[in-house]
Design a protein around this motif. Structure first.
Motif, PDB file in Angstrom:
ATOM      1  N   UNK A  52       0.828  -1.212   0.000  1.00  0.00           N
ATOM      2  CA  UNK A  52       0.000   0.000   0.000  1.00  0.00           C
ATOM      3  C   UNK A  52       0.860   1.259   0.000  1.00  0.00           C
ATOM      4  N   UNK A  53       0.331   2.335  -0.560  1.00  0.00           N
ATOM      5  CA  UNK A  53       1.079   3.595  -0.657  1.00  0.00           C
ATOM      6  C   UNK A  53       1.471   4.085   0.738  1.00  0.00           C
ATOM      7  N   UNK A  54       2.768   4.207   0.971  1.00  0.00           N
ATOM      8  CA  UNK A  54       3.287   4.685   2.251  1.00  0.00           C
ATOM      9  C   UNK A  54       4.724   5.111   2.061  1.00  0.00           C
ATOM     10  N   UNK A  63      12.211   2.130  11.416  1.00  0.00           N
ATOM     11  CA  UNK A  63      11.627   2.551  10.141  1.00  0.00           C
ATOM     12  C   UNK A  63      12.521   2.178   8.960  1.00  0.00           C
ATOM     13  N   UNK A  64      11.890   1.725   7.872  1.00  0.00           N
ATOM     14  CA  UNK A  64      12.599   1.432   6.629  1.00  0.00           C
ATOM     15  C   UNK A  64      11.929   2.236   5.526  1.00  0.00           C
ATOM     16  N   UNK A  97       8.629 -10.103   2.945  1.00  0.00           N
ATOM     17  CA  UNK A  97       7.941  -9.580   1.763  1.00  0.00           C
ATOM     18  C   UNK A  97       7.909  -8.055   1.796  1.00  0.00           C
ATOM     19  N   UNK A  98       7.453  -7.484   2.906  1.00  0.00           N
ATOM     20  CA  UNK A  98       7.352  -6.022   3.011  1.00  0.00           C
ATOM     21  C   UNK A  98       8.724  -5.366   2.934  1.00  0.00           C
ATOM     22  N   UNK A  99       9.702  -5.973   3.589  1.00  0.00           N
ATOM     23  CA  UNK A  99      11.043  -5.398   3.581  1.00  0.00           C
ATOM     24  C   UNK A  99      11.604  -5.342   2.164  1.00  0.00           C
ATOM     25  N   UNK A 100      11.497  -6.432   1.431  1.00  0.00           N
ATOM     26  CA  UNK A 100      12.044  -6.480   0.081  1.00  0.00           C
ATOM     27  C   UNK A 100      11.309  -5.527  -0.862  1.00  0.00           C
ATOM     28  N   UNK A 357      17.243 -11.322  11.729  1.00  0.00           N
ATOM     29  CA  UNK A 357      17.190 -11.527  10.277  1.00  0.00           C
ATOM     30  C   UNK A 357      17.114 -10.224   9.479  1.00  0.00           C
ATOM     31  N   UNK A 358      16.278  -9.242   9.874  1.00  0.00           N
ATOM     32  CA  UNK A 358      16.202  -8.010   9.069  1.00  0.00           C
ATOM     33  C   UNK A 358      17.533  -7.296   8.930  1.00  0.00           C
ATOM     34  N   UNK A 359      18.307  -7.184  10.023  1.00  0.00           N
ATOM     35  CA  UNK A 359      19.573  -6.452   9.977  1.00  0.00           C
ATOM     36  C   UNK A 359      20.701  -7.226   9.324  1.00  0.00           C
ATOM     37  N   UNK A 360      20.523  -8.527   9.168  1.00  0.00           N
ATOM     38  CA  UNK A 360      21.597  -9.346   8.615  1.00  0.00           C
ATOM     39  C   UNK A 360      21.158 -10.042   7.327  1.00  0.00           C
TER      40      UNK A 360
END
Length: 385
Positions: A52-54, A63-64, A97-100, A357-360
């Motif tokens: 979604x638009x953000x 925050x990313x 999914x959201x991160x990528x 996992x997110x940071x590495x």
């Protein structure tokens, strides 16, 4: 803490304890990112995600920023067998999914579906030679790209390698594997056991032509509840420690939500088709064929030397199921010129979706893939949040 504070905390703890038993779905936040199905064949399907638009997403409280442009090479995620596809979207603040997507990728997901006992005769041939090519074609057609990237977790990574090794003309530019066991005989204590068992098994095959193939698939089919129990038994102390942490933090609703959501991974698994289990035992555990550089799948022979796309292979530093040695074996087998192997923090699940996992793992994947995914272009219009 004051007496009124202790009372409030105790009441919250009691309310959460009762609620998680009577209404567990209130705490389970899996599969929250919007998606639409673009292809289906029987129980297998391919979904396309829409962010979604953000301006930014939040990953574990951090925050990313959401990139305004996307890479020209779309990314297809390939889950392991035995688990739900939504493990890539386990919860909003722990969603790969959201991160990528935020980092600039158009993300697709291959969903293997929920095979039941009636589908116990599903072979690797169906997954590797039918469904993988169909899923890749669907992404190419939907995205308009000439090539895509693949990202496979555990057995999903092996399926990608077998597909690429048997389909040399596959339109795939990059492959990322996470905790994929290329050499089964190097996976710690399990690997040593497999290696010991393989010697007499291979001699029995040579001398007496003993094969598992004639045996009925139902003898090897693993129901979801038995698979869940098996995974938990790989680390009983960890299961107990995790539950004790829940008891100590039961008054914290966010903690209970994360515990219940992450626990859903192992509490709600998927049947493992008997025919595939039999093939894995015969070709990978006993024969260790992939470590030899090739494996016969249906009418094709998949050769790892024919995997020539760019490769990033990751292993978990404390993974006792797929050890570093078992995953690193891929480096000497694939024909890729651009290949890299990295060890990242975490066990078999943690390396993929744990708090580190997110940071590495995720950051490393995105940083490696972006320069290999073509020039950035303006994103497609997204639906409003």
């Amino acid at each position: 803490m004051s007496q009124p504070g202790l009372l409030k905390s105790g009441l919250r703890a009691l309310r959460h304890a009762v609620e998680r038993r009577r209404h567990p779905q209130r705490f389970i936040l899996v599969d929250q990112t919007p998606w639409e199905e673009i292809f289906r064949d029987d129980i297998m399907s391919v979904r396309r995600y829409r962010l979604p638009a953000m301006d930014q997403i939040t990953v574990d409280g951090e925050p990313v920023p959401v990139a305004g442009a996307s890479a020209r090479t779309p990314l297809l995620l390939v889950p392991a067998l035995g688990i739900h596809a939504w493990t890539f979207d386990i919860m909003p603040n722990r969603s790969m999914v959201r991160y990528l997507m935020a980092r600039g990728f158009d993300v697709y997901l291959l969903d293997w579906g929920r095979p039941s006992a009636s589908q116990r005769d599903l072979h690797l041939d169906t997954y590797v030679n039918d469904w993988m090519p169909a899923a890749v074609r669907a992404v190419v057609q939907d995205s308009g790209a000439s090539e895509i990237s693949l990202l496979g977790y555990c057995m999903g990574g092996l399926l990608c390698m077998m597909y690429l090794g048997g389909h040399k003309d596959a339109p795939v530019a990059n492959l990322v594997t996470i905790a994929s066991p290329v050499d089964f005989h190097k996976s710690g204590a399990y690997g040593r056991l497999f290696s010991l068992v393989s010697v007499p098994a291979l001699k029995a095959h040579a001398w007496f032509r003993l094969r598992l193939e004639p045996l009925d698939d139902s003898l090897f089919h693993i129901p979801a509840n038995l698979l869940s129990l098996g995974f938990k038994l790989t680390n009983p102390p960890g299961v107990v420690a995790s539950y004790l942490d829940l008891v100590r933090n039961i008054s914290d609703r966010d903690y209970v939500t994360e515990y219940m959501t992450m626990g859903q991974w192992f509490n709600d698994m998927v049947d493992y088709p008997g025919a595939i289990v039999r093939e894995v035992i015969e070709k990978m555990i006993i024969g260790n064929d992939i470590a030899g550089g090739h494996i016969r799948i249906g009418q094709r022979t998949a050769r790892l030397a024919d995997v020539r796309c760019n490769l990033l292979a990751l292993a978990g530093s404390t993974d006792s199921i797929v050890t570093i040695r078992a995953a690193r074996a891929v480096m000497g087998l694939v024909g890729a010129q651009d290949k890299r192997f990295e060890v990242v923090p975490g066990g078999h699940a943690g390396v993929f979706a744990g708090s580190k996992a997110p940071d590495h793992t995720w950051r490393l994947i995105a940083d490696w893939l972006l320069p290999r995914s073509g020039r950035m272009r303006q994103r497609r219009p997204q639906p409003a949040a």
